[in-house]
Design an enzyme around this catalytic site. Structure first.
Site, PDB file in Angstrom:
ATOM      1  N   ASN A   1      21.252  32.850 -42.338  1.00  0.00           N
ATOM      2  CA  ASN A   1      19.878  33.159 -41.923  1.00  0.00           C
ATOM      3  C   ASN A   1      19.848  34.622 -41.479  1.00  0.00           C
ATOM      4  O   ASN A   1      20.347  34.952 -40.410  1.00  0.00           O
ATOM      5  CB  ASN A   1      19.484  32.220 -40.770  1.00  0.00           C
ATOM      6  CG  ASN A   1      18.136  32.566 -40.175  1.00  0.00           C
ATOM      7  OD1 ASN A   1      17.380  33.358 -40.744  1.00  0.00           O
ATOM      8  ND2 ASN A   1      17.832  31.973 -39.031  1.00  0.00           N
TER       9      ASN A   1
ATOM     10  N   SER B   1      26.250  30.598 -33.111  1.00  0.00           N
ATOM     11  CA  SER B   1      27.401  31.482 -32.930  1.00  0.00           C
ATOM     12  C   SER B   1      28.640  31.043 -33.710  1.00  0.00           C
ATOM     13  O   SER B   1      29.768  31.135 -33.218  1.00  0.00           O
ATOM     14  CB  SER B   1      27.718  31.629 -31.430  1.00  0.00           C
ATOM     15  OG  SER B   1      26.618  32.209 -30.748  1.00  0.00           O
TER      16      SER B   1
ATOM     17  N   GLU C   1      21.070  22.881 -33.926  1.00  0.00           N
ATOM     18  CA  GLU C   1      21.305  24.206 -33.374  1.00  0.00           C
ATOM     19  C   GLU C   1      20.952  24.204 -31.891  1.00  0.00           C
ATOM     20  O   GLU C   1      19.765  24.364 -31.538  1.00  0.00           O
ATOM     21  CB  GLU C   1      20.431  25.241 -34.089  1.00  0.00           C
ATOM     22  CG  GLU C   1      20.689  25.324 -35.573  1.00  0.00           C
ATOM     23  CD  GLU C   1      20.337  26.705 -36.103  1.00  0.00           C
ATOM     24  OE1 GLU C   1      21.243  27.370 -36.611  1.00  0.00           O
ATOM     25  OE2 GLU C   1      19.180  27.107 -35.970  1.00  0.00           O
TER      26      GLU C   1
ATOM     27  N   GLU D   1      13.659  29.772 -33.069  1.00  0.00           N
ATOM     28  CA  GLU D   1      12.915  31.023 -32.853  1.00  0.00           C
ATOM     29  C   GLU D   1      11.461  30.875 -33.294  1.00  0.00           C
ATOM     30  O   GLU D   1      10.567  31.500 -32.720  1.00  0.00           O
ATOM     31  CB  GLU D   1      13.629  32.187 -33.564  1.00  0.00           C
ATOM     32  CG  GLU D   1      14.915  32.547 -32.828  1.00  0.00           C
ATOM     33  CD  GLU D   1      16.004  33.144 -33.706  1.00  0.00           C
ATOM     34  OE1 GLU D   1      15.722  33.570 -34.833  1.00  0.00           O
ATOM     35  OE2 GLU D   1      17.156  33.169 -33.236  1.00  0.00           O
TER      36      GLU D   1
ATOM     37  N   HIS E   1      13.030  26.298 -37.062  1.00  0.00           N
ATOM     38  CA  HIS E   1      14.064  27.061 -36.352  1.00  0.00           C
ATOM     39  C   HIS E   1      13.603  27.302 -34.913  1.00  0.00           C
ATOM     40  O   HIS E   1      12.411  27.498 -34.665  1.00  0.00           O
ATOM     41  CB  HIS E   1      14.307  28.394 -37.070  1.00  0.00           C
ATOM     42  CG  HIS E   1      15.504  29.122 -36.559  1.00  0.00           C
ATOM     43  ND1 HIS E   1      15.487  29.834 -35.375  1.00  0.00           N
ATOM     44  CD2 HIS E   1      16.770  29.222 -37.040  1.00  0.00           C
ATOM     45  CE1 HIS E   1      16.692  30.349 -35.165  1.00  0.00           C
ATOM     46  NE2 HIS E   1      17.490  29.995 -36.168  1.00  0.00           N
TER      47      HIS E   1
ATOM     48  N   LYS F   1      17.365  36.366 -40.663  1.00  0.00           N
ATOM     49  CA  LYS F   1      16.295  36.630 -39.685  1.00  0.00           C
ATOM     50  C   LYS F   1      15.512  37.887 -40.079  1.00  0.00           C
ATOM     51  O   LYS F   1      15.298  38.134 -41.266  1.00  0.00           O
ATOM     52  CB  LYS F   1      16.889  36.728 -38.279  1.00  0.00           C
ATOM     53  CG  LYS F   1      17.750  35.528 -37.931  1.00  0.00           C
ATOM     54  CD  LYS F   1      18.058  35.409 -36.473  1.00  0.00           C
ATOM     55  CE  LYS F   1      19.067  34.303 -36.273  1.00  0.00           C
ATOM     56  NZ  LYS F   1      19.265  33.940 -34.890  1.00  0.00           N
TER      57      LYS F   1
ATOM     58  N   GLY G   1      22.865  32.983 -31.171  1.00  0.00           N
ATOM     59  CA  GLY G   1      22.897  34.421 -30.909  1.00  0.00           C
ATOM     60  C   GLY G   1      23.477  34.799 -29.563  1.00  0.00           C
ATOM     61  O   GLY G   1      23.326  35.931 -29.107  1.00  0.00           O
TER      62      GLY G   1
HETATM   63  C1  PEP Z   1      20.629  30.836 -36.324  1.00  0.00           C
HETATM   64  O1  PEP Z   1      19.820  31.728 -36.203  1.00  0.00           O
HETATM   65  O2  PEP Z   1      20.311  29.838 -36.960  1.00  0.00           O
HETATM   66  C2  PEP Z   1      21.944  30.997 -35.719  1.00  0.00           C
HETATM   67  C3  PEP Z   1      22.723  29.962 -35.671  1.00  0.00           C
HETATM   68  O3  PEP Z   1      22.254  32.244 -35.233  1.00  0.00           O
HETATM   69  P1  PEP Z   1      23.713  32.722 -34.696  1.00  0.00           P
HETATM   70  O4  PEP Z   1      24.724  32.304 -35.727  1.00  0.00           O
HETATM   71  O5  PEP Z   1      23.586  34.205 -34.563  1.00  0.00           O
HETATM   72  O6  PEP Z   1      23.938  32.032 -33.385  1.00  0.00           O
END
Ligand code: PEP
Length: 250
Positions: free
Chosen positions: A11, A212, A169, A99, A97, A13, A175
């Site tokens: 992703n 992460s 998630e 976000e 997601h 973003k 992040g």
């Molecule tokens: C994500 O945005 O779906 C995500 C898991 O980000 P990160 O790997 O940076 O934690």
């Protein structure tokens, strides 16, 4: 042993110019080669979907959008319809997601509408669920995830279960550099799999972990029986780390 093909989805973003997106997609295609053991998926921003589609053409790498609107067409300034995403070459669409839920007000009802719209356009939803740190600390993780899964999948046609992907998630792990332990991830994945079995009549649906993930922690996470891959944010922005995660996935 699970027969489910593992998936590693990147992703991107709100990152990458056209030139950067082309280069990253090219490096990933070269690194992945004829890999079929893991399904590799890229989710660039809308502006780079066509450029990435051209780069991955003829490879095993698949294209994914980061979101969609649920309407087919009309006066919805700034929105993108699922049919447009199919037209540009997407196979998958991320829906719900955290976000989007946090910054754009996507609630479970919106997520559910999007899931149905994605199916109607012939695409495959990757539906994200996950608890915040406060919800985990209050012991509400299972309740929150259960509600998001059941509401997000309301009315999901059982016959389409092969097109569904879920991403667990935990919001506190996205992040932040804080990854769920393999045990923490596994127990929620197991809960989700049981919910899917109850509601869709099959547990044979891919459930990705996101939060992460790096080349260093991917192997131990992916060794858990109910983890079928990863949705990767930060580490998907460089070919070396994204390919490292793919290589660590068995
Ligand atoms: C994500 O945005 O779906 C995500 C898991 O980000 P990160 O790997 O940076 O934690």
């Amino acid at each position: 042993m699970s027969e489910r093909t593992k998936m590693i989805a990147g992703n991107w973003k709100m990152h990458k110019t056209l030139a950067e997106a082309r280069q990253l997609a090219r490096e990933i295609v070269q690194g992945v080669g004829r890999e079929t053991r893991v399904e590799v998926v890229l989710a660039p921003p809308y502006t780079a979907l066509a450029a990435a589609a051209a780069e991955i053409s003829g490879s095993n790498v698949k294209l994914c959008a980061q979101d969609t609107f649920w309407e087919e067409k009309g006066a919805f300034t700034g929105a993108i319809a699922p049919g447009m995403l199919a037209d540009v070459g997407c196979t998958y669409v991320i829906v719900g997601h955290s976000e989007r839920r946090q910054h754009f007000g996507d609630d479970d009802e919106a997520v559910n509408r999007k899931v149905h719209a994605v199916l109607a356009a012939g695409l495959k939803p990757i539906m994200c669920v996950g608890e915040t740190l406060g919800e985990r600390e209050d012991g509400k993780t299972f309740a929150v995830v259960e509600t998001q899964v059941l509401n997000g999948l309301a009315g999901f046609p059982v016959s389409e279960h092969e097109r569904l992907v879920i991403a667990y998630e935990p919001v506190w792990a996205i992040g932040t550099g804080k990854t769920a332990t393999p045990g923490q991830a596994q127990e929620v994945h197991h809960l989700i799999r049981n919910l899917l079995a109850d509601t869709l009549g099959t547990a044979d649906i891919r459930i990705l972990y996101g939060g992460s993930v790096t080349p260093d922690n991917a192997a131990t996470l992916m060794a858990e029986p109910d983890l079928d891959g990863a949705l990767v944010g930060g580490a998907s922005l460089k070919a070396a780390s994204f390919l490292g995660i793919i290589a660590a996935t068995r």
